[in-house]
Enzyme design. Sequence first.
Site, PDB file in Angstrom:
ATOM      1  N   ASN A   3       0.720  -2.865   5.199  1.00 35.47           N
ATOM      2  CA  ASN A   3      -0.044  -1.633   5.355  1.00 35.47           C
ATOM      3  C   ASN A   3      -1.247  -1.530   4.413  1.00 35.47           C
ATOM      4  O   ASN A   3      -2.189  -0.807   4.708  1.00 35.47           O
ATOM      5  CB  ASN A   3       0.909  -0.445   5.124  1.00 35.47           C
ATOM      6  CG  ASN A   3       0.169   0.851   4.897  1.00 35.47           C
ATOM      7  OD1 ASN A   3      -0.279   1.493   5.845  1.00 35.47           O
ATOM      8  ND2 ASN A   3      -0.005   1.238   3.631  1.00 35.47           N
ATOM      9  N   SER A  39       1.851  -1.797  -4.514  1.00 33.61           N
ATOM     10  CA  SER A  39       0.440  -1.387  -4.477  1.00 33.61           C
ATOM     11  C   SER A  39      -0.271  -2.077  -5.624  1.00 33.61           C
ATOM     12  O   SER A  39       0.378  -2.748  -6.442  1.00 33.61           O
ATOM     13  CB  SER A  39       0.280   0.138  -4.526  1.00 33.61           C
ATOM     14  OG  SER A  39       0.376   0.605  -5.841  1.00 33.61           O
ATOM     15  N   GLY A  79       0.820  -1.214   0.000  1.00 28.49           N
ATOM     16  CA  GLY A  79       0.000   0.000   0.000  1.00 28.49           C
ATOM     17  C   GLY A  79       0.847   1.254   0.000  1.00 28.49           C
ATOM     18  O   GLY A  79       0.471   2.288   0.560  1.00 28.49           O
ATOM     19  N   ALA A  80       2.019   1.159  -0.665  1.00 32.13           N
ATOM     20  CA  ALA A  80       2.977   2.289  -0.638  1.00 32.13           C
ATOM     21  C   ALA A  80       2.674   3.332  -1.700  1.00 32.13           C
ATOM     22  O   ALA A  80       3.406   4.311  -1.827  1.00 32.13           O
ATOM     23  CB  ALA A  80       4.401   1.752  -0.822  1.00 32.13           C
ATOM     24  N   ARG A 110       0.093   5.390  -1.964  1.00 35.74           N
ATOM     25  CA  ARG A 110      -0.546   6.631  -1.483  1.00 35.74           C
ATOM     26  C   ARG A 110      -0.556   6.650   0.036  1.00 35.74           C
ATOM     27  O   ARG A 110      -0.226   5.652   0.687  1.00 35.74           O
ATOM     28  CB  ARG A 110      -2.015   6.670  -1.941  1.00 35.74           C
ATOM     29  CG  ARG A 110      -2.159   6.768  -3.424  1.00 35.74           C
ATOM     30  CD  ARG A 110      -3.610   6.781  -3.832  1.00 35.74           C
ATOM     31  NE  ARG A 110      -4.179   5.428  -3.904  1.00 35.74           N
ATOM     32  CZ  ARG A 110      -5.299   5.053  -3.305  1.00 35.74           C
ATOM     33  NH1 ARG A 110      -5.990   5.902  -2.572  1.00 35.74           N
ATOM     34  NH2 ARG A 110      -5.748   3.817  -3.428  1.00 35.74           N
ATOM     35  N   ILE A 112      -6.407   9.528  10.232  1.00 35.95           N
ATOM     36  CA  ILE A 112      -5.271  10.098   9.523  1.00 35.95           C
ATOM     37  C   ILE A 112      -5.796  10.688   8.208  1.00 35.95           C
ATOM     38  O   ILE A 112      -6.637  10.057   7.537  1.00 35.95           O
ATOM     39  CB  ILE A 112      -4.205   9.006   9.222  1.00 35.95           C
ATOM     40  CG1 ILE A 112      -3.837   8.227  10.509  1.00 35.95           C
ATOM     41  CG2 ILE A 112      -2.969   9.615   8.567  1.00 35.95           C
ATOM     42  CD1 ILE A 112      -3.248   9.043  11.643  1.00 35.95           C
ATOM     43  N   VAL A 161      -2.594  -7.638  -3.139  1.00 37.12           N
ATOM     44  CA  VAL A 161      -2.195  -8.362  -1.914  1.00 37.12           C
ATOM     45  C   VAL A 161      -3.235  -9.390  -1.474  1.00 37.12           C
ATOM     46  O   VAL A 161      -2.938 -10.250  -0.644  1.00 37.12           O
ATOM     47  CB  VAL A 161      -1.885  -7.389  -0.740  1.00 37.12           C
ATOM     48  CG1 VAL A 161      -0.734  -6.469  -1.069  1.00 37.12           C
ATOM     49  CG2 VAL A 161      -3.131  -6.615  -0.326  1.00 37.12           C
ATOM     50  N   TYR A 217     -13.979  -4.654   8.749  1.00 38.83           N
ATOM     51  CA  TYR A 217     -12.692  -3.959   8.914  1.00 38.83           C
ATOM     52  C   TYR A 217     -12.147  -4.151  10.330  1.00 38.83           C
ATOM     53  O   TYR A 217     -10.965  -4.468  10.522  1.00 38.83           O
ATOM     54  CB  TYR A 217     -12.933  -2.480   8.624  1.00 38.83           C
ATOM     55  CG  TYR A 217     -11.723  -1.584   8.648  1.00 38.83           C
ATOM     56  CD1 TYR A 217     -10.809  -1.574   7.598  1.00 38.83           C
ATOM     57  CD2 TYR A 217     -11.509  -0.701   9.719  1.00 38.83           C
ATOM     58  CE1 TYR A 217      -9.715  -0.724   7.607  1.00 38.83           C
ATOM     59  CE2 TYR A 217     -10.427   0.153   9.735  1.00 38.83           C
ATOM     60  CZ  TYR A 217      -9.525   0.145   8.676  1.00 38.83           C
ATOM     61  OH  TYR A 217      -8.448   0.994   8.693  1.00 38.83           O
TER      62      TYR A 217
END
Length: 249
Positions: free
Chosen positions: A91, A38, A14-15, A17, A189, A65, A156
Amino acid sequence: MNLTFTDRVAVVTGAGRGIGRAIAESLASEGVHVVCVSVNPASCGAAAESIQAQGGKASALAVDVANKEAVAEACTQLIQEFGGVDILVNNAGITKDGLLIRMTEDDWQAVIDTNLSSCFYWCKGLVRPMTKKRWGRIINVSSVSGISGNAGQINYASAKAGMIAMAKSLAKELASRTITANVVAPGFIATDMTTSFQEGDVADQVLATIPLKKFGSPQDIANMVTYLASEEANYITGQVFTVDGGMTI
Ligand code: NAP
């Protein structure tokens, strides 16, 4: 940050964004070679190019993933290329929110597969060389939802709670090989994932629950992950670090 990293290679999922990109940039700024993973090739490609443009070491790998065959293939490729991966940051994540009575089986499964099963696939593919090297870092990016639960997020929250239990179990399984496994649990975040919460009345309602009265930044999470990946964090394993402006006090 003045942390110690010696010739480390990291995979950050997940790099492309948000939080993952900040983690990738932060690790690269410490001299780590970061493999930016990603789902969209343009997204991880841009992240890797931006790190290279700043003088860092990075490469891009587009992998879904949630697809176990694709992750297994990526792990084989990475082990051939680097001999092994030292730091694994799980991530990548998605949300498909809805109350239980309206949640479809597909929305349940997609969130479990992308957020939780993915961690199993990456660990399975990358842990063996870590055990041989007798050094490794596994860091799962969970959520405060996985600690406290959240109405409308049973898929989730269950996935994020599973990521915590997985890291604690791995910490026990892998400690004898000097591999640590920890969890960072962000609160709200400011990223694409939370755009619908960042303005108007909803934002006011959210901010009322945060003692520090602001959204966190991706860098706030990257700082904690980078520390946990460093040599300095060598005596920390099986722990959950909430970075949430005080939401869960
Ligand atoms: P984001 O801005 O939506 O970015 C998500 C990243 O994950 C993107 O790079 C995306 O790839 C990647 N991704 C999604 N599905 C994927 C798949 N099937 N295979 C590979 N990569 C995939 O999310 P974020 O806010 O940075 O969140 C990052 C992590 O922090 C997530 O696990 C999330 O649950 C967790 N978190 C976030 C918050 C928050 O407030 N933002 C709070 C708690 C926890 P592309 O770029 O290629 O589309």
